[in-house]
Scaffold this active site. Structure first.
Site, PDB file in Angstrom:
ATOM      1  CG  MET A 132      -1.878  -1.201   1.194  1.00 32.83           C
ATOM      2  SD  MET A 132      -3.457  -0.893   1.987  1.00 32.83           S
ATOM      3  CE  MET A 132      -2.949  -0.574   3.650  1.00 32.83           C
ATOM      4  N   GLY A 133       2.160   1.080  -0.393  1.00 29.77           N
ATOM      5  CA  GLY A 133       3.049   2.225  -0.515  1.00 29.77           C
ATOM      6  C   GLY A 133       3.570   2.711   0.821  1.00 29.77           C
ATOM      7  CD  GLU A 156      15.862  -1.953   4.367  1.00 28.09           C
ATOM      8  OE1 GLU A 156      16.234  -2.972   3.779  1.00 28.09           O
ATOM      9  OE2 GLU A 156      15.997  -0.795   3.880  1.00 28.09           O
ATOM     10  CG  HIS A 187       6.965  -2.141   2.031  1.00 27.05           C
ATOM     11  ND1 HIS A 187       6.834  -0.999   2.784  1.00 27.05           N
ATOM     12  CD2 HIS A 187       5.771  -2.765   2.089  1.00 27.05           C
ATOM     13  CE1 HIS A 187       5.614  -0.930   3.275  1.00 27.05           C
ATOM     14  NE2 HIS A 187       4.940  -1.990   2.877  1.00 27.05           N
ATOM     15  CD  GLN A 230      -1.844  -8.613   4.501  1.00 28.09           C
ATOM     16  OE1 GLN A 230      -2.687  -7.736   4.608  1.00 28.09           O
ATOM     17  NE2 GLN A 230      -0.607  -8.357   4.129  1.00 28.09           N
ATOM     18  CB  SER A 245       3.202   2.512   6.441  1.00 24.63           C
ATOM     19  OG  SER A 245       3.704   1.619   5.477  1.00 24.63           O
TER      20      SER A 245
HETATM   21  O1  PAF Z   1      -0.069  -5.654   3.633  1.00 23.37           O
HETATM   22  C1  PAF Z   1      -0.496  -4.751   2.867  1.00 23.37           C
HETATM   23  O2  PAF Z   1       0.178  -3.757   2.583  1.00 23.37           O
HETATM   24  C2  PAF Z   1      -1.901  -4.904   2.287  1.00 23.37           C
HETATM   25  O3  PAF Z   1      -2.773  -5.475   3.192  1.00 23.37           O
HETATM   26  C3  PAF Z   1      -1.925  -5.635   0.941  1.00 23.37           C
HETATM   27  C4  PAF Z   1      -1.457  -7.075   1.074  1.00 23.37           C
HETATM   28  C5  PAF Z   1      -1.026  -4.907  -0.066  1.00 23.37           C
HETATM   29  C6  PAF Z   1      -3.354  -5.655   0.380  1.00 23.37           C
HETATM   30  O4  PAF Z   1      -3.853  -4.365   0.212  1.00 23.37           O
END
Ligand code: PAF
Length: 277
Positions: free
Chosen positions: A27-28, A32, A34, A150, A183
């Site tokens: 989600m931008g 680090e 990501h 998740q 974030s």
């Molecule tokens: O973990 C995230 O940033 C979000 O939940 C994802 C997996 C990109 C889905 O929007």
């Protein structure tokens, strides 16, 4: 590095990516954590697709979607040196056009923990991730262990809906005091930032007990609560000691186990976890 916004642009660029393709959905407001997913994807696949999309359907009515941090220019500058082949940045209108009415709901594993505190969250996550999988057609998709539930939901969905891909779970990246990168850490300042280290301390204390032979779920949860209670700025939402795959609470720990928690530090909601066994 190719940039795509529309689905047609993405599909056209995807055709030219031959060999194994790794997808890193985000989600931008990249950090680090990501970047470590991108590096792992790059090491394991011929090509890497990064998606940046703040998915409105995974935010609850009381969660401020408009305040979610965004900085596309900075994100693109960060990933350019990492050799990402294609970045897809769809808009909400592209992902959910007028008339949209199809949803993916993963049942039992979505219900406890985050699911109980954020109703509808995993329906939004599962739906958008299924759409990202369908459009980008990856061979592998990379997610961080920090969002343990998740990961459990997406792994279940990938099996149940026969997505022909591997879900790869990468280790949580931490700050020097153990705070898991997120974030949302941007909202933590001064004494709140200092207090946020208590999640790692609580998980570490429970892990130490486990390593000393303790197997009672209640005792391990009790230890996490005790450590959290010593931090006046921390407000506990839940602690859990559950089976890694099903997320069912465990009276006695055996096999792969997830110790997890959600804690408010001021107004900032933080989650973290350790995997045992
Ligand atoms: O973990 C995230 O940033 C979000 O939940 C994802 C997996 C990109 C889905 O929007």
């Amino acid at each position: 590095m190719n940039l795509a916004i529309n689905i047609d642009e993405l599909r056209e660029a995807r055709i030219s990516l031959t060999g194994k393709v790794g997808l890193v959905p985000t989600m931008g407001y990249l950090h680090e954590g990501h970047l470590s997913l991108i590096r792992q994807a790059k090491a394991e696949c011929e090509h890497v697709i990064l998606t940046i999309f703040v998915n409105p359907t995974q935010f609850g009515a009381n969660e401020d979607l408009s305040k979610y941090p965004r900085d596309m220019e900075r994100d693109l500058a960060l990933v350019k040196p990492l050799g990402v082949d294609l970045v897809w940045t769809p808009s909400a209108e592209i992902m959910y056009p007028t008339g949209y009415q199809t949803w993916v709901e993963v049942e039992a594993v979505s219900y406890p923990l985050e699911g109980a505190n954020r109703p509808g969250h995993f329906k939004g996550v599962a739906t958008v991730v299924a759409k990202l999988f369908n459009v980008t057609q990856p061979d592998k998709a990379y997610f961080g262990q920090k969002d343990a539930q998740q990961v459990a939901v997406i792994r279940r969905m990938a099996v149940d809906l026969n997505f022909p891909l591997d879900v790869v779970v990468c280790p949580t990246v931490r700050e020097a005091d153990g705070l898991a990168m997120s974030s949302r850490n941007k909202y933590l300042e001064g004494e709140y930032r200092k207090a946020a280290g208590v999640l790692f301390k609580a998980l570490s204390a429970a892990k130490l007990l486990y390593e000393g032979g303790e197997r009672s779920g209640e005792v391990l949860k009790g230890k996490m609560k005790e450590v959290l209670a010593n931090e006046p700025l921390a407000e506990l939402q839940y602690v859990s000691c559950a089976d890694y795959d099903t997320l069912k609470e465990l009276a006695i720990v055996k096999g792969k186990t997830l110790l997890s928690m959600a804690v408010l530090i001021g107004k900032t909601r933080l989650i973290d976890n350790f995997v045992l066994g």
